[in-house]
Design an enzyme around this catalytic site. Structure first.
Site, PDB file in Angstrom:
ATOM      1  N   ALA A   1      19.647  41.196  35.811  1.00 41.07           N
ATOM      2  CA  ALA A   1      20.350  40.774  34.604  1.00 41.07           C
ATOM      3  C   ALA A   1      20.105  39.274  34.436  1.00 41.07           C
ATOM      4  O   ALA A   1      19.771  38.575  35.398  1.00 41.07           O
ATOM      5  CB  ALA A   1      21.829  41.078  34.750  1.00 41.07           C
TER       6      ALA A   1
ATOM      7  N   GLY B   1      19.957  44.115  38.588  1.00 41.18           N
ATOM      8  CA  GLY B   1      19.953  45.049  37.455  1.00 41.18           C
ATOM      9  C   GLY B   1      18.598  45.712  37.243  1.00 41.18           C
ATOM     10  O   GLY B   1      18.516  46.793  36.651  1.00 41.18           O
TER      11      GLY B   1
END
Ligand code: CAA
Length: 260
Positions: free
Chosen positions: A66, A111
């Site tokens: 992320a 992520g």
């Protein structure tokens, strides 16, 4: 639709979704996750798409996590929304009616590994590096890593990766059952496409029902899972493709599946 942070190419029943932010190693920001949701809706609706491949643009990264720039100053309330956005997007991948294969072509961290784990399976390049380094940033995996990773490789192994934050190479990921196959980087996409083409030749509804049956039963007890399989399997007899598949076998010809 045109995307800023994504590319979609389609060929022979396969859609290739490429996360396209190579300057930041394809880090997932809000905009990219929202575009990904849109792209997933698009490929879900397209009848010409039977299999989806998810990969990253450039030679270095699948997705390096992320977006840390975006996350740095989040309040807890903003963090909830961001984590929910990640979970919803990854849930859309997991529940897409079509198979999604992750072609992990480099770093798949945080992520990035979590999004690959939401795919149906992973093929990786020899140089790929996978891990969940969130604890090195003072957070921990927030896009499903604490849930999907233990289910895939077992609690102890998952905790070791999550607590140390260490990245593993592709062969280690293969040994742990994270990556199904490993290929030299220059062959990765072609090898993933080969598997995708093989899947695309099969009855699309049957493949979709098989995915649904595995997913729906996975967290249940055997008997409940079997009940789901029985009902879903019986529903495949309501399809054109079942008549065509069995008819073609008995007539010794190639089946022409319609996906209905
Ligand atoms: N977010 C934002 N930017 C990122 C990024 C990320 N996750 N990963 C890399 N970048 C950026 C770098 O800041 C750098 O930008 P600048 O050129 O502007 O400096 C650019 O991408 C290239 O990266 P590096 O210079 O760091 O490349 P490298 O080859 O030296 O290192 C790397 C590669 C080891 C992958 C390193 O970039 C790295 O450690 N990235 C972060 C990995 C990470 O911690 N991921 C988890 C994020 S948290 C998360 O995902 C939360 C969650 O659970 C949902």
């Amino acid at each position: 639709m045109a995307y800023k942070n994504l590319m979609i190419e389609t060929e022979e029943g396969i859609a290739i979704l490429k996360i396209n932010r190579p300057k930041v190693l394809n880090a997932l920001n809000v905009e990219t996750l929202e575009e990904l949701q849109q792209a997933l809706k698009e490929v879900e609706e397209r009848k010409d798409v039977r299999v989806v491949i998810l990969t990253g643009e450039g030679e270095k990264a699948f997705v390096a996590g992320a977006d840390i720039v975006e996350m740095k100053d989040m309040t807890p309330a903003e963090a909830i929304n961001f984590s929910r956005l990640g979970h919803t997007t990854l849930g859309m991948i997991e529940n897409l009616s079509k198979p999604v294969i992750a072609a992990v072509n480099g770093y798949a961290l945080g992520g990035g590994l979590e999004i690959a784990l939401a795919c149906d399976f992973i093929y990786a390049s020899e140089g790929a590096k996978m891990g969940v380094p969130e604890v090195t940033l003072g957070i921990f995996p927030g896009f499903g890593g604490t849930q999907r990773l233990p289910r895939l490789i077992g609690k102890g192994r998952a905790k070791e990766l999550i607590f140390t934050g260490e990245a593993i190479d592709a062969q280690t990921a293969y040994g742990l059952g994270i990556a199904n196959k490993v290929f030299p980087s220059e062959n990765l996409l072609e090898e993933v496409k080969k598997t995708a083409r093989r899947i695309a030749r099969n009855g699309p509804v049957a493949v979709s029902m098989a995915k649904e049956s595995v997913n729906a039963g996975y967290d249940l007890g055997t008997e409940e899972g079997e009940a789901i399989e029985i009902t879903t399997w019986a529903n495949s007899y309501a399809t054109y493709d079942q008549k065509e598949g069995m008819g073609a076998f008995l007539e010794k010809r190639k089946a022409q599946f319609k996906g209905e």
